[in-house]
Design an enzyme around this catalytic site. Structure first.
Site, PDB file in Angstrom:
ATOM      1  N   GLU A   1      23.913  29.957 -44.833  1.00  0.00           N
ATOM      2  CA  GLU A   1      25.264  29.502 -44.508  1.00  0.00           C
ATOM      3  C   GLU A   1      25.264  28.738 -43.185  1.00  0.00           C
ATOM      4  O   GLU A   1      24.480  29.031 -42.289  1.00  0.00           O
ATOM      5  CB  GLU A   1      26.218  30.698 -44.429  1.00  0.00           C
ATOM      6  CG  GLU A   1      26.388  31.354 -45.802  1.00  0.00           C
ATOM      7  CD  GLU A   1      27.535  32.353 -45.867  1.00  0.00           C
ATOM      8  OE1 GLU A   1      28.318  32.254 -46.817  1.00  0.00           O
ATOM      9  OE2 GLU A   1      27.643  33.220 -44.976  1.00  0.00           O
TER      10      GLU A   1
ATOM     11  N   CYS B   1      17.599  37.834 -41.920  1.00  0.00           N
ATOM     12  CA  CYS B   1      17.235  38.136 -40.542  1.00  0.00           C
ATOM     13  C   CYS B   1      16.572  39.506 -40.490  1.00  0.00           C
ATOM     14  O   CYS B   1      16.946  40.412 -41.240  1.00  0.00           O
ATOM     15  CB  CYS B   1      18.491  38.147 -39.663  1.00  0.00           C
ATOM     16  SG  CYS B   1      18.128  38.328 -37.904  1.00  0.00           S
TER      17      CYS B   1
ATOM     18  N   GLY C   1      19.667  34.418 -38.767  1.00  0.00           N
ATOM     19  CA  GLY C   1      18.277  34.413 -38.329  1.00  0.00           C
ATOM     20  C   GLY C   1      18.079  34.539 -36.841  1.00  0.00           C
ATOM     21  O   GLY C   1      19.026  34.446 -36.056  1.00  0.00           O
TER      22      GLY C   1
ATOM     23  N   ASN D   1      33.728  41.127 -34.973  1.00  0.00           N
ATOM     24  CA  ASN D   1      34.380  40.740 -36.229  1.00  0.00           C
ATOM     25  C   ASN D   1      34.075  41.791 -37.272  1.00  0.00           C
ATOM     26  O   ASN D   1      32.946  42.275 -37.361  1.00  0.00           O
ATOM     27  CB  ASN D   1      33.876  39.365 -36.667  1.00  0.00           C
ATOM     28  CG  ASN D   1      34.194  38.301 -35.629  1.00  0.00           C
ATOM     29  OD1 ASN D   1      35.354  38.123 -35.264  1.00  0.00           O
ATOM     30  ND2 ASN D   1      33.170  37.632 -35.122  1.00  0.00           N
TER      31      ASN D   1
ATOM     32  N   CYS E   1      31.246  34.969 -36.307  1.00  0.00           N
ATOM     33  CA  CYS E   1      29.972  35.553 -35.852  1.00  0.00           C
ATOM     34  C   CYS E   1      29.740  36.870 -36.557  1.00  0.00           C
ATOM     35  O   CYS E   1      30.619  37.723 -36.602  1.00  0.00           O
ATOM     36  CB  CYS E   1      29.993  35.873 -34.363  1.00  0.00           C
ATOM     37  SG  CYS E   1      30.461  34.546 -33.303  1.00  0.00           S
TER      38      CYS E   1
HETATM   39  N1  SAH Z   1      19.760  36.222 -33.761  1.00  0.00           N
HETATM   40  C1  SAH Z   1      20.461  35.421 -32.825  1.00  0.00           C
HETATM   41  C2  SAH Z   1      21.490  34.460 -33.444  1.00  0.00           C
HETATM   42  C3  SAH Z   1      22.394  35.032 -34.504  1.00  0.00           C
HETATM   43  S1  SAH Z   1      23.668  36.130 -33.939  1.00  0.00           S
HETATM   44  C4  SAH Z   1      21.129  36.295 -31.776  1.00  0.00           C
HETATM   45  O1  SAH Z   1      21.021  37.507 -31.862  1.00  0.00           O
HETATM   46  O2  SAH Z   1      21.699  35.772 -30.837  1.00  0.00           O
HETATM   47  C5  SAH Z   1      24.744  35.110 -33.030  1.00  0.00           C
HETATM   48  C6  SAH Z   1      25.765  35.861 -32.203  1.00  0.00           C
HETATM   49  O3  SAH Z   1      26.715  36.514 -33.025  1.00  0.00           O
HETATM   50  C7  SAH Z   1      25.145  36.928 -31.307  1.00  0.00           C
HETATM   51  O4  SAH Z   1      25.566  36.751 -29.988  1.00  0.00           O
HETATM   52  C8  SAH Z   1      25.692  38.224 -31.877  1.00  0.00           C
HETATM   53  O5  SAH Z   1      25.848  39.179 -30.875  1.00  0.00           O
HETATM   54  C9  SAH Z   1      27.021  37.779 -32.465  1.00  0.00           C
HETATM   55  N2  SAH Z   1      27.511  38.668 -33.508  1.00  0.00           N
HETATM   56  C10 SAH Z   1      26.802  39.175 -34.533  1.00  0.00           C
HETATM   57  N3  SAH Z   1      27.576  39.961 -35.311  1.00  0.00           N
HETATM   58  C11 SAH Z   1      28.817  39.940 -34.763  1.00  0.00           C
HETATM   59  C12 SAH Z   1      30.070  40.528 -35.116  1.00  0.00           C
HETATM   60  N4  SAH Z   1      30.202  41.314 -36.185  1.00  0.00           N
HETATM   61  N5  SAH Z   1      31.126  40.278 -34.328  1.00  0.00           N
HETATM   62  C13 SAH Z   1      31.006  39.477 -33.257  1.00  0.00           C
HETATM   63  N6  SAH Z   1      29.869  38.872 -32.890  1.00  0.00           N
HETATM   64  C14 SAH Z   1      28.781  39.109 -33.620  1.00  0.00           C
END
Ligand code: SAH
Length: 356
Positions: free
Chosen positions: A91, A111, A166, A297, A340
Site C-alpha cells: 500500500e 514487515c 516495512g 490510530n 500510520c
Molecule cells: N518501520 C518504520 C516505518 C514504518 S512505521 C518505522 O518504524 O519507522 C511509520 C510510523 O508509523 C512510525 O513512526 C510508527 O511509530 C507509526 N505508527 C505505526 N503504527 C501506528 C499506529 N497504530 N498509530 C500511530 N502511529 C503508528
C-alpha cells in the site's frame, strides 16, 4: 522475472548493453521517458527506434505495479493497494495536508518488526521491495495527481516519506539505490529536504545510513524510553538499545545537518505517562531532535486505544517545558485505514468511498 529498468540510476541506464553502438543521445531520451515522463509502455517512447524498443522490452520490465484498489478518504487522503509482479501487494498513500502533497511509500512487502500497535506487523515479512518497485510507487502517485489534481497544490513537488509498510533500513541497499534515483536530477529530481526515512532503528542499519549519508531527513520511531518498555511495544527493534539507537540517530543528524525526529506513538495506559514524557525529553535533550507525537490510530483487532486528549496535551507540555520542540501529528485517512500503522498487505472486506 526480468529486471526492472527503473531499478537503475541514469548513469547505469546509459551503460546498458542494448544502447551500445547507438548515438549517446539515445540514452538521454530513454532516461527521460523512464523517469521524467514516467511512461509504462515501450510503445509510448515514440522518438526511440522500434528495434531498440523491441530488444529493451525483451530484457527489462518497465512496470511492476498495478492499481488493485484506490480509496479516497473524507479528508482527501488517497490510499492505493498495488499488486506486484509476483502477486504480492503493498500500500502507498497520498496525504494532502500541509504546503505540499506527501507520498507515503512502502519499502518491504509486510514487515518483520512485529510492533504491537501496527497492522503491518500481522503476517510478518514477505520480501524486500526492489529499487524499481519503490521508485514506481512515486511515479504512480505522481500520475494520480496529474489525472486528478488536488485544487490547492498546482504541480508542487511532493514530500516523500518512507513510512509505509516495512523497515527501510533492513532493506538498505535497495532503499539507498531508490534514493539515488529519486534525488538524481535526471531521475525524479526530488530534493533531499523533501525526503524522510522513518526507521525503528536497527543499529546496523543506522550505521550504514551514517556511512552513506544521503542527506535526507531521519525519523526514529521509539515506542519506549527504556530497553525493557520498548521491547513490549516494539519487540524486534527493541533488540537495539534505546540509547544506542538515539546516539546513532543524533550522529546522523549532526552529519546531515538536519534535526532528526523522534516519533512517539501515544497509546492509552502504555506510552502516555508524565514519567515517560520526562524520559523522552531527556533522550531528546541534546539539540539533535524534535519530537512528533502520534496519537495511536485504531486497529481493527486487539485492545490498544489512543491516549485521551488531556494526556496527549500533558505529555506535549512536559516536552515543550523542557525546551524540546514537540508536535502532535494527526494522521490522515482513518476512514479508509490509510493512517500510520493501518497499512497491510491485503484489502479488507468492506471498503468505503471507493473511487475509480
Ligand atoms: N518501520 C518504520 C516505518 C514504518 S512505521 C518505522 O518504524 O519507522 C511509520 C510510523 O508509523 C512510525 O513512526 C510508527 O511509530 C507509526 N505508527 C505505526 N503504527 C501506528 C499506529 N497504530 N498509530 C500511530 N502511529 C503508528
Amino acid at each position: 522475472m526480468k529486471p526492472l529498468l527503473r531499478s537503475l540510476v541514469p548513469e547505469q541506464i546509459a551503460q546498458i548493453p542494448e544502447l551500445k553502438g547507438l548515438p549517446t543521445f539515445r540514452a538521454a531520451q530513454l532516461v527521460n521517458w523512464v523517469f521524467e515522463q514516467g511512461v509504462f509502455q515501450w510503445q509510448q517512447m515514440k522518438n526511440l527506434p522500434q528495434q531498440l524498443r523491441d530488444t529493451m522490452s525483451e530484457v527489462y520490465d518497465l512496470g511492476a505495479l498495478e492499481v488493485e484498489t484506490r480509496l479516497v478518504s473524507e479528508d482527501g487522503t488517497r490510499k492505493f493497494l498495488f499488486k506486484l509482479r509476483d502477486g504480492q501487494t503493498i500500500e502507498s498513500v497520498i496525504i494532502p495536508m500541509g504546503d505540499h502533497p506527501t507520498f507515503c511509500i512502502s519499502s518491504q512487502v509486510g514487515c518483520a518488526m512485529a510492533c504491537s500497535f501496527c497492522a503491518t506487523a500481522r503476517g510478518g515479512l514477505v520480501r524486500h521491495l526492489e529499487p524499481g518497485e519503490i521508485v514506481e510507487q512515486i511515479l504512480m502517485l505522481r500520475r494520480d495527481l496529474i489525472d486528478d489534481p488536488y485544487p490547492h497544490f498546482d504541480d508542487r513537488q511532493p514530500n516523500v516519506v518512507y513510512m509505509g509498510m516495512g523497515e527501510p533500513l533492513d532493506n538498505w541497499d535497495n532503499v539507498e539505490q531508490s534514493l539515488s534515483i529519486i534525488m538524481h536530477n535526471e531521475g525524479l529530481n526530488i530534493s533531499r529536504r523533501r525526503i524522510q526515512i522513518s526507521t525503528s532503528g536497527p543499529a546496523s542499519g543506522l550505521q550504514q545510513l551514517i556511512k552513506s549519508n544521503p542527506g535526507v531527513g531521519l525519523t526514529l520511531s521509539l515506542g519506549g524510553t527504556t530497553d525493557e518498555s520498548r521491547k513490549r511495544t516494539m519487540p524486534v527493534p527493541g533488540r537495539t538499545g534505546v540509547q544506542e539507537a538515539v546516539d546513532l540517530s543524533a550522529a546522523y543528524a549532526r552529519n546531515s545537518r538536519l534535526k532528526a525526529t523522534l516519533a512517539w506513538v501515544l497509546i492509552a495506559g502504555q506510552t502516555d505517562s508524565p514519567e515517560q514524557a520526562k524520559q523522552l525529553a531527556a533522550l531528546a535533550s541534546r539539540g539533535a531532535f524534535k519530537v512528533n507525537l502520534i496519537p495511536m490510530n485504531r486497529l481493527d483487532y486487539g485492545k490498544l486505544e489512543p491516549s485521551n486528549l488531556e494526556n496527549i496535551l500533558a505529555f506535549q507540555n512536559v516536552l515543550t517545558d523542557k525546551g524540546i520542540p514537540a508536535f502532535i501529528r494527526a494522521s490522515g485517512g482513518q476512514d479508509i485505514a490509510a493512517a500510520c500503522g493501518q497499512l497491510r498487505r491485503r484489502r479488507q472486506a468492506k471498503e468505503p468511498s471507493q473511487k475509480k
